[in-house]
Design a protein around this motif. Structure first.
Motif, PDB file in Angstrom:
ATOM      1  N   LYS A 136      60.496  18.864 -25.458  1.00  0.00           N
ATOM      2  CA  LYS A 136      60.512  17.538 -25.672  1.00  0.00           C
ATOM      3  C   LYS A 136      60.321  16.363 -24.559  1.00  0.00           C
ATOM      4  N   PHE A 137      61.083  17.001 -23.542  1.00  0.00           N
ATOM      5  CA  PHE A 137      61.073  16.288 -22.445  1.00  0.00           C
ATOM      6  C   PHE A 137      59.791  16.575 -21.261  1.00  0.00           C
ATOM      7  N   GLY A 138      59.133  17.239 -21.612  1.00  0.00           N
ATOM      8  CA  GLY A 138      57.891  17.795 -20.821  1.00  0.00           C
ATOM      9  C   GLY A 138      58.322  18.840 -19.784  1.00  0.00           C
ATOM     10  N   ILE A 139      59.626  19.302 -20.025  1.00  0.00           N
ATOM     11  CA  ILE A 139      59.858  20.567 -19.350  1.00  0.00           C
ATOM     12  C   ILE A 139      59.734  21.638 -19.896  1.00  0.00           C
ATOM     13  N   PHE A 140      59.341  22.801 -19.336  1.00  0.00           N
ATOM     14  CA  PHE A 140      59.050  24.240 -19.816  1.00  0.00           C
ATOM     15  C   PHE A 140      60.282  24.738 -20.208  1.00  0.00           C
ATOM     16  N   GLU A 141      60.469  25.255 -21.385  1.00  0.00           N
ATOM     17  CA  GLU A 141      61.758  25.856 -21.957  1.00  0.00           C
ATOM     18  C   GLU A 141      61.576  27.043 -22.535  1.00  0.00           C
ATOM     19  N   PRO A 142      62.363  27.922 -23.050  1.00  0.00           N
ATOM     20  CA  PRO A 142      62.343  28.950 -23.570  1.00  0.00           C
ATOM     21  C   PRO A 142      61.743  28.680 -24.897  1.00  0.00           C
TER      22      PRO A 142
END
Length: 199
Positions: A105-111
């Motif tokens: 949701k913050f535009g950061i890639f996450e698991p």
């Protein structure tokens, strides 16, 4: 000026400085940094077990550590990535390849949601830490959310040894002074494109 305001001033200044790095320069410096991390881990840390390492997914012009991530997988290491959850906490997930991440949701890639959650943080022996600015004493200025300091404090609260903390940065992010508070954790090592910083 309060420490909080000093941090904000330095953070804004360094974000501006780092934003001037070109895409090509970022790629070159990131590859150099990854090479130095590998050399440092192989030649200096001498871990007695396969590395279990918490990393991060690069956002915007942060140092791209994905080449180092690939090296870890090829070397039999275990890679974990954080996922931001409520109450400013990081949930740690086991990642086996880059197909297991997605844009959060913050535009950061996450698991992705279906990846395994690490409930035993004691197994993590190294953490690669991003940041905005560092100094030659190992002080770190982050983005202001306190996620990493809060994560490291979990070890102290549980009576566990805090993992070895390796910060990665471009050399231009090294400054003379970084304002710190008592809850800020110091880095054990800082690695830039020029090599290791802390002797």
């Amino acid at each position: 000026m309060s420490i909080k305001n000093e941090k904000l001033e330095l953070r804004n200044k360094m974000i501006s400085v780092r934003s001037k790095i070109s895409t090509e320069e970022r790629m070159i410096k990131s590859e150099q940094i990854c090479s130095h991390i590998i050399q440092y881990i192989e030649g200096t840390l001498n871990l007695q077990q396969p590395i279990n390492i918490l990393m991060y997914m690069p956002f915007k012009n942060e140092v791209d550590i994905t080449p180092f991530m690939s090296w870890c997988w090829k070397s039999g290491g275990t890679v974990f990535l954080p996922k931001v959850i409520q109450n400013y906490q990081m949930e740690i997930h086991l990642i086996k390849n880059l197909n297991e991440v997605e844009v959060g949701k913050f535009g950061i890639f996450e698991p992705k949601p279906n990846t395994s959650i690490c409930n035993d943080i004691a197994q993590i022996n190294v953490v690669i830490v991003p940041g905005i600015a560092f100094n030659q004493s190992g002080s770190r200025l982050g983005f202001g959310g306190g996620y990493y300091d809060r994560f490291f404090s979990r070890y102290d609260q549980l009576g566990l040894k805090v993992p070895y903390k390796i910060a990665v940065a471009y050399d231009l992010q090294i400054v003379e002074d970084v304002p710190i508070e008592k809850h800020d954790y110091m880095m054990d090592q800082i690695i830039t494109e020029k090599g290791i910083l802390l002797k």
